[in-house]
Design a protein around this motif. Structure first.
Motif, PDB file in Angstrom:
ATOM      1  N   HIS A 251       0.699  -1.247   0.000  1.00 30.18           N
ATOM      2  CA  HIS A 251      -0.453   0.231  -0.141  1.00 30.18           C
ATOM      3  C   HIS A 251       0.751   1.406  -0.082  1.00 30.18           C
ATOM      4  O   HIS A 251       0.343   2.277  -0.730  1.00 30.18           O
ATOM      5  CB  HIS A 251      -0.596  -0.048   1.058  1.00 30.18           C
ATOM      6  CG  HIS A 251      -1.922  -1.456   1.418  1.00 30.18           C
ATOM      7  ND1 HIS A 251      -2.651  -1.088   2.114  1.00 30.18           N
ATOM      8  CD2 HIS A 251      -2.297  -2.121   0.418  1.00 30.18           C
ATOM      9  CE1 HIS A 251      -3.129  -3.038   2.049  1.00 30.18           C
ATOM     10  NE2 HIS A 251      -3.029  -2.950   1.341  1.00 30.18           N
ATOM     11  N   ARG A 252       1.937   1.576   0.740  1.00 32.88           N
ATOM     12  CA  ARG A 252       2.593   2.894   1.070  1.00 32.88           C
ATOM     13  C   ARG A 252       3.732   2.566  -0.297  1.00 32.88           C
ATOM     14  O   ARG A 252       3.152   3.707  -0.765  1.00 32.88           O
ATOM     15  CB  ARG A 252       3.952   2.198   2.120  1.00 32.88           C
ATOM     16  CG  ARG A 252       4.498   3.316   2.358  1.00 32.88           C
ATOM     17  CD  ARG A 252       5.939   2.872   3.151  1.00 32.88           C
ATOM     18  NE  ARG A 252       6.628   1.975   3.191  1.00 32.88           N
ATOM     19  CZ  ARG A 252       8.058   1.831   2.131  1.00 32.88           C
ATOM     20  NH1 ARG A 252       7.876   1.756   0.829  1.00 32.88           N
ATOM     21  NH2 ARG A 252       7.896   0.167   1.857  1.00 32.88           N
ATOM     22  N   ARG A 253       4.087   1.669  -1.551  1.00 32.48           N
ATOM     23  CA  ARG A 253       4.547   1.454  -2.585  1.00 32.48           C
ATOM     24  C   ARG A 253       3.786   1.992  -3.430  1.00 32.48           C
ATOM     25  O   ARG A 253       3.735   3.114  -3.819  1.00 32.48           O
ATOM     26  CB  ARG A 253       5.319   0.273  -2.592  1.00 32.48           C
ATOM     27  CG  ARG A 253       6.571   0.284  -1.777  1.00 32.48           C
ATOM     28  CD  ARG A 253       7.412  -1.031  -2.609  1.00 32.48           C
ATOM     29  NE  ARG A 253       8.475  -1.036  -1.673  1.00 32.48           N
ATOM     30  CZ  ARG A 253       8.884  -2.163  -0.809  1.00 32.48           C
ATOM     31  NH1 ARG A 253       7.926  -3.125  -0.152  1.00 32.48           N
ATOM     32  NH2 ARG A 253       9.882  -2.151   0.130  1.00 32.48           N
ATOM     33  N   ALA A 254       2.801   2.004  -3.116  1.00 35.39           N
ATOM     34  CA  ALA A 254       1.396   2.028  -4.131  1.00 35.39           C
ATOM     35  C   ALA A 254       1.138   3.293  -4.047  1.00 35.39           C
ATOM     36  O   ALA A 254       1.187   4.570  -5.309  1.00 35.39           O
ATOM     37  CB  ALA A 254      -0.059   1.526  -3.874  1.00 35.39           C
ATOM     38  N   ARG A 255       0.932   4.591  -2.932  1.00 40.90           N
ATOM     39  CA  ARG A 255       1.159   5.492  -2.779  1.00 40.90           C
ATOM     40  C   ARG A 255       1.843   6.311  -3.288  1.00 40.90           C
ATOM     41  O   ARG A 255       2.501   7.424  -3.935  1.00 40.90           O
ATOM     42  CB  ARG A 255       0.871   5.934  -1.269  1.00 40.90           C
ATOM     43  CG  ARG A 255      -1.192   5.455  -0.794  1.00 40.90           C
ATOM     44  CD  ARG A 255      -0.966   6.260   0.907  1.00 40.90           C
ATOM     45  NE  ARG A 255       0.399   5.623   1.728  1.00 40.90           N
ATOM     46  CZ  ARG A 255      -0.471   3.937   2.399  1.00 40.90           C
ATOM     47  NH1 ARG A 255      -1.648   4.036   2.141  1.00 40.90           N
ATOM     48  NH2 ARG A 255       1.105   4.002   2.808  1.00 40.90           N
ATOM     49  N   GLU A 256       3.082   5.297  -3.334  1.00 41.13           N
ATOM     50  CA  GLU A 256       4.660   5.996  -3.899  1.00 41.13           C
ATOM     51  C   GLU A 256       4.506   6.374  -4.715  1.00 41.13           C
ATOM     52  O   GLU A 256       5.283   7.450  -6.002  1.00 41.13           O
ATOM     53  CB  GLU A 256       5.621   5.772  -2.811  1.00 41.13           C
ATOM     54  CG  GLU A 256       5.913   6.078  -0.867  1.00 41.13           C
ATOM     55  CD  GLU A 256       7.047   4.817  -0.834  1.00 41.13           C
ATOM     56  OE1 GLU A 256       8.143   3.626  -1.592  1.00 41.13           O
ATOM     57  OE2 GLU A 256       7.208   4.682   0.434  1.00 41.13           O
ATOM     58  N   LEU A 257       3.986   4.967  -5.697  1.00 41.66           N
ATOM     59  CA  LEU A 257       4.363   4.990  -6.757  1.00 41.66           C
ATOM     60  C   LEU A 257       2.892   6.510  -7.798  1.00 41.66           C
ATOM     61  O   LEU A 257       3.498   7.148  -8.670  1.00 41.66           O
ATOM     62  CB  LEU A 257       4.082   4.339  -7.749  1.00 41.66           C
ATOM     63  CG  LEU A 257       3.837   3.679  -8.990  1.00 41.66           C
ATOM     64  CD1 LEU A 257       5.115   4.117 -10.089  1.00 41.66           C
ATOM     65  CD2 LEU A 257       2.928   2.081  -9.854  1.00 41.66           C
ATOM     66  N   GLY A 258       2.149   6.557  -7.149  1.00 39.80           N
ATOM     67  CA  GLY A 258       0.981   7.623  -7.318  1.00 39.80           C
ATOM     68  C   GLY A 258       1.547   8.912  -7.196  1.00 39.80           C
ATOM     69  O   GLY A 258       2.059   9.886  -7.865  1.00 39.80           O
ATOM     70  N   ALA A 259       2.817   8.841  -6.462  1.00 43.14           N
ATOM     71  CA  ALA A 259       2.668  10.478  -6.126  1.00 43.14           C
ATOM     72  C   ALA A 259       4.053  11.009  -7.590  1.00 43.14           C
ATOM     73  O   ALA A 259       4.087  12.050  -7.845  1.00 43.14           O
ATOM     74  CB  ALA A 259       3.764  10.547  -4.753  1.00 43.14           C
ATOM     75  N   LEU A 260       4.564  10.430  -7.474  1.00 42.04           N
ATOM     76  CA  LEU A 260       5.604  10.111  -8.401  1.00 42.04           C
ATOM     77  C   LEU A 260       5.189   9.760 -10.282  1.00 42.04           C
ATOM     78  O   LEU A 260       5.859  10.899 -10.706  1.00 42.04           O
ATOM     79  CB  LEU A 260       6.770   8.614  -9.100  1.00 42.04           C
ATOM     80  CG  LEU A 260       8.285   8.323  -7.538  1.00 42.04           C
ATOM     81  CD1 LEU A 260       8.276   7.180  -7.593  1.00 42.04           C
ATOM     82  CD2 LEU A 260       9.063   9.725  -7.398  1.00 42.04           C
ATOM     83  N   LEU A 261       4.293   9.632 -10.388  1.00 39.58           N
ATOM     84  CA  LEU A 261       3.879   9.467 -10.967  1.00 39.58           C
ATOM     85  C   LEU A 261       3.147  10.811 -11.522  1.00 39.58           C
ATOM     86  O   LEU A 261       2.138  11.350 -12.905  1.00 39.58           O
ATOM     87  CB  LEU A 261       2.237   8.797 -11.762  1.00 39.58           C
ATOM     88  CG  LEU A 261       2.937   6.679 -11.982  1.00 39.58           C
ATOM     89  CD1 LEU A 261       2.266   6.140 -12.012  1.00 39.58           C
ATOM     90  CD2 LEU A 261       4.933   6.863 -12.671  1.00 39.58           C
ATOM     91  N   ARG A 262       1.929  11.389 -11.291  1.00 40.77           N
ATOM     92  CA  ARG A 262       1.326  12.574 -10.689  1.00 40.77           C
ATOM     93  C   ARG A 262       2.616  13.947 -11.527  1.00 40.77           C
ATOM     94  O   ARG A 262       1.725  15.184 -11.884  1.00 40.77           O
ATOM     95  CB  ARG A 262       1.028  13.299  -9.510  1.00 40.77           C
ATOM     96  CG  ARG A 262       0.276  14.358  -9.124  1.00 40.77           C
ATOM     97  CD  ARG A 262      -0.814  14.383  -7.487  1.00 40.77           C
ATOM     98  NE  ARG A 262      -1.249  15.619  -7.711  1.00 40.77           N
ATOM     99  CZ  ARG A 262      -1.974  15.651  -6.155  1.00 40.77           C
ATOM    100  NH1 ARG A 262      -1.420  15.348  -5.155  1.00 40.77           N
ATOM    101  NH2 ARG A 262      -3.437  16.857  -6.310  1.00 40.77           N
ATOM    102  N   ALA A 263       3.313  13.561 -10.934  1.00 36.61           N
ATOM    103  CA  ALA A 263       4.389  14.268 -11.523  1.00 36.61           C
ATOM    104  C   ALA A 263       4.694  14.896 -12.278  1.00 36.61           C
ATOM    105  O   ALA A 263       5.818  15.854 -12.821  1.00 36.61           O
ATOM    106  CB  ALA A 263       6.419  14.283 -10.262  1.00 36.61           C
ATOM    107  N   VAL A 264       5.041  13.285 -13.490  1.00 38.89           N
ATOM    108  CA  VAL A 264       4.481  13.395 -14.755  1.00 38.89           C
ATOM    109  C   VAL A 264       3.775  14.422 -15.885  1.00 38.89           C
ATOM    110  O   VAL A 264       2.391  13.892 -15.388  1.00 38.89           O
ATOM    111  CB  VAL A 264       5.053  11.679 -15.686  1.00 38.89           C
ATOM    112  CG1 VAL A 264       5.262  11.569 -16.817  1.00 38.89           C
ATOM    113  CG2 VAL A 264       5.705  11.447 -14.713  1.00 38.89           C
TER     114      VAL A 264
END
Length: 343
Positions: A251-264
């Motif tokens: 779950h934590r890594r999914a949120r981290e991935l979401g945060a990184l992709l939001r910046a794209v």
């Protein structure tokens, strides 16, 4: 290759492989396999139900529940994008002979008032819920909402089945015992081969009489004759001891991935809406359709799934660590940048 298509790609741990190799096998079909028996008893206790049955797949467990409870020709109420409707080849109609009536909920969380109205209108004999809701992005049904929905159905004599393929994810996300999420419903199906990494298997749990009838239904479908089911059951027993709490890492890594992709640039994703291990990303802003985007991304070494006409799905699991999250986000950004230059 970084495989983010589904958590079913999380392989068993070494301890699970050891348990499978050393499992003492009995004839599972006739209740003689010690691992299957222990797993069924343990899962019944964890889910707060009288009995449980090992079933090869979650789709089959859902079908068994419907065939066992709802008479042919009856109506079943479900959320419109639920797995039973969208991803199980409409076995609800073709095999169970039931009439699915659906209600739309963008986040997968049905409205109890709407559910009750439809059950009364159609005289539905069954309500099927899903927790977590896959197509809504792994959203969680709270025990309170589950209870409200169950009461809305049960007060009119309708039976409630919960497709809880990722119910452990929901329990971990909420920080509560899994039995609290299963308590309001009559039967529940829980997958053992997604976040828990068993090679196969699902548990269907409910009242003793219902599970006994479900076993007969399973035999009619040919699903009760996995004679060496003790092998995957042994792995699942290890998973219950070692892999449930670590779902929080997914779950934590999914949120981290979401945060990184939001910046794209061009991608749309809200990390605050990521409740468990599923990330939905809208790619149309990057002037790409999901199919084309996923093809380009696969060429770079990252796999995802098309969710709909504008979004793709990424799912975290045991084999996806922090390094894979960072690398996947980097490659997504690269694909988007290259497309912007050539497009």
């Amino acid at each position: 290759m970084i495989d983010l298509r589904s958590d079913l790609h999380g392989l068993p741990t070494d301890e699970m492989w050891d348990a499978m190799r050393s499992a003492k096998l009995g004839w599972a079909t006739y209740g003689e396999d010690p691992s299957v028996n222990e797993l069924q008893e343990r899962m019944a206790d964890l889910l707060g139900k009288e009995a449980a049955l090992w079933v090869p797949t979650c789709g089959m467990a859902n079908l068994v529940a419907m065939l066992t409870i709802a008479p042919r020709g009856n109506t079943v109420v479900l959320e419109a994008s639920s797995h039973v409707v969208t991803s199980e080849e409409m076995g609800i109609e073709a095999i169970a002979g039931l009439d699915p009536r659906t209600l739309w909920a963008e986040d997968g969380r049905l409205d109890p008032v709407e559910v009750e109205e439809l059950i009364v209108e159609t005289r539905a004999s069954m309500l099927v819920l899903e927790n977590t809701h896959t197509r809504a992005g792994g959203t969680v049904l709270s025990p309170e909402l589950t209870a409200e929905l169950a009461v809305a159905a049960q007060r009119h004599g309708a039976y409630v089945h919960l497709d809880g393929a990722r119910l452990f994810n929901a329990a971990v996300a909420l920080g509560i015992p899994v039995r609290e999420l299963a308590a309001p419903v009559n039967t529940v199906a829980v997958s053992l081969n997604k976040g828990l990494c068993a090679p196969m298997g699902t548990i269907l749990a409910g009242r003793m009489q219902v599970i006994e009838l479900a076993h007969r239904t399973l035999r009619r479908l040919g699903g009760a004759s996995v004679h060496k089911a003790g092998i995957p059951a042994a792995a699942a027993l290890v998973a219950l001891d070692t892999l449930v709490d670590r779902l929080a890492d997914d779950h934590r890594r999914a949120r981290e991935l979401g945060a990184l992709l939001r910046a794209v640039p061009g991608l749309e994703v809200d990390p605050a809406e990521i409740e468990t291990n599923i990330v939905l990303v809208d790619v149309l802003g990057a002037e790409l359709y999901p199919e084309e985007f996923l093809r380009l991304l696969a060429e770079r070494g990252v796999l995802g799934l098309e969710r709909d006409t504008s979004r793709v799905r990424f799912v975290t699991h045991r084999l996806i660590g922090d390094a894979e999250i960072a690398r996947a986000a980097e490659l997504v950004a690269l694909v988007i940048a290259e497309h912007a230059q050539t497009g």
